[in-house]
Write an enzyme that holds these catalytic residues in place. Structure first.
Site, mmCIF file in Angstrom:
data_model
loop_
_atom_site.group_PDB
_atom_site.id
_atom_site.type_symbol
_atom_site.label_atom_id
_atom_site.label_comp_id
_atom_site.label_asym_id
_atom_site.label_seq_id
_atom_site.Cartn_x
_atom_site.Cartn_y
_atom_site.Cartn_z
ATOM 1 N N CYS A 117 0.855 -1.185 0.000
ATOM 2 C CA CYS A 117 0.000 0.000 0.000
ATOM 3 C C CYS A 117 0.899 1.245 0.000
ATOM 4 O O CYS A 117 2.078 1.155 0.359
ATOM 5 C CB CYS A 117 -0.910 0.006 1.225
ATOM 6 S SG CYS A 117 -0.031 -0.235 2.768
ATOM 7 N N CYS B 160 2.921 1.926 3.121
ATOM 8 C CA CYS B 160 4.051 1.035 3.387
ATOM 9 C C CYS B 160 5.286 1.533 2.652
ATOM 10 O O CYS B 160 6.398 1.483 3.165
ATOM 11 C CB CYS B 160 3.725 -0.389 2.931
ATOM 12 S SG CYS B 160 2.118 -0.965 3.483
#
Lengths: 339, 82
Positions: B10, B13
């Site tokens: 994502c 991250c």
């Protein structure tokens, strides 16, 4: 307790916020009528008045409420929610999961670890689904925008019906015993030991988490809000009142299922969809149809289904879509019938 | 020091991974940084919200991207809240 800077600033800021917020309408009128000297009632005047008033109003509401939601959310971690739901009986569990779904911080990119973490520690499948339905659907940005543009009644209806769908859909999935359609490896996996501790957070740090939430969420959605309200302002004077009536009005019964079907593959955040819904309603779409469309766009999204496909077999994903979609349609029909 | 950034890809991250690498380079820390994408590996840390930060096998942060200052403090002093 030593008064921390991070606690004092919001306390000073709050009255300032209130004074500005409560004077937005007179200020807008003064700006438009006196300073710009525009002709009252003209299309352009009213469109501009709408935008200059609505945009700061909605952004101010967002800043204030997201700030408090950010602080509140720091108390609800995924770990605590899981602990509360472990081994819960269905129905009570479904209700709790749906309520916790509203307040527990959730991002659809965490859907898989969250699903696995829940199911493997003994949270029933149906209860897990109640959480997964409520978390994206009953979204703070959607609630604030609905409140700002339609008032508290519509916001309350949205929360109430959203909760009902999450509770019942999760309960039905639990009753149907669909565990057989969860990928086999899910139940075979063992969670790692330990590391499940809680973060110990000072209150001043929770406040800074409130700021972070404002920065992150408002920073992301303000543009959509501006665009949506701009479209709304444009439609205000220029698009005929009953433009959408034949397509999404009450008399067109098929509009509810059609809106839900169109909404499933569409993916938008709440900030983008609410202003569009407000335009639809103003131009003759009925409340039930518009709500159903909005719920379908927010709650059922293609990207999330693709993510969930890693842990769920196709029949379960399709049942999930059918059950939630069906619930949304019932809500749509119900409100078209009541109002 | 062994630093792992857990996340399935994502945007947050990636933000965390980038920030960690920046601080490690800037403060010249003696550390190896690895990104863990595999969900099964992530589950071994009993983490439900990503991104998460693991230092020498211990989860020190999960579910959020900290500010640069906080992250720097965690990495250089190993003082954290978990």
């Amino acid at each position: 307790m030593k008064l921390n800077k991070s606690i004092v600033i919001p306390l000073v800021f709050l009255p300032v916020w209130y004074v500005i917020y409560s004077n937005l309408q007179p200020f807008t009128d003064w700006l438009i009528d006196t300073i710009f000297g525009m002709k009252k009632g003209a299309h352009l005047t009213e469109a501009l008045r709408f935008f200059i008033f609505e945009f700061p109003k909605v952004v101010m509401l967002l800043v204030l409420i997201i700030f408090f939601v950010g602080i509140l959310r720091s108390y609800f971690t995924a770990e605590r929610t899981r602990k509360a739901l472990e081994g819960k009986k269905t129905f009570t569990g479904n209700i709790m999961a749906s309520l916790l779904g509203i307040v527990t911080p959730f991002c659809s990119c965490s859907a898989i670890p969250l699903f696995l973490g829940f199911v493997e520690s003994g949270v029933p499948l149906g209860v897990t689904f109640s959480f997964l339905i409520a978390a994206p659907m009953i979204n703070e940005v959607a609630i604030i925008l609905l409140y700002g543009m339609f008032g508290w009644k519509v916001a309350a209806i949205y929360i109430g019906t959203g909760l009902a769908i999450a509770i019942l859909a999760g309960w039905i999935i639990g009753k149907l015993k669909l565990e057989k359609w969860v990928e086999e490896w899910v139940y075979a996996t063992k969670l790692g030991e330990g590391n499940g501790e809680e973060e110990k957070i000072a209150f001043s740090q929770r406040i800074s988490m409130g700021y972070d939430a404002v920065k992150e969420i408002v920073g992301k959605v303000w543009l959509y809000v501006a665009l949506g309200i701009l479209v709304g302002a444009g439609a205000h004077g220029y698009v005929p009142e009953e433009f959408m009536a034949s397509l999404m009005g009450k008399s067109a019964w098929y509009s509810v299922p059609l809106s839900v079907l169109i909404g499933i593959p569409l993916y938008s955040n709440a900030a983008g969809i609410v202003p569009i819904v407000s335009v639809l309603i103003e131009k003759g779409a009925s409340l039930g149809t518009a709500l159903a469309f909005m719920m379908s766009v927010i709650a059922l999204s293609l990207p999330e289904m693709i993510i969930l496909r890693k842990v769920l077999k196709l029949p379960l994903i399709l049942s999930f879509i059918a059950i939630v979609g069906g619930g949304i349609m019932i809500v749509g029909f119900l409100f078209n019938w009541i109002f | 020091m062994n630093i792992q950034v857990l996340g399935t890809g994502c945007p947050k991250c990636k933000t965390l991974e980038k920030a960690v690498r920046e601080i490690v380079a800037e403060s010249k820390l003696d550390a190896t940084v690895t990104k863990v994408d595999d969900i099964m590996e992530i589950l071994k840390f009993n983490v439900m919200t990503t991104p998460a930060l693991v230092i020498d096998g211990k989860v020190v942060l999960k579910g959020r991207v900290p500010s640069m200052d906080e992250l720097k403090q965690i990495l250089t002093t190993k003082i954290y809240f978990l």
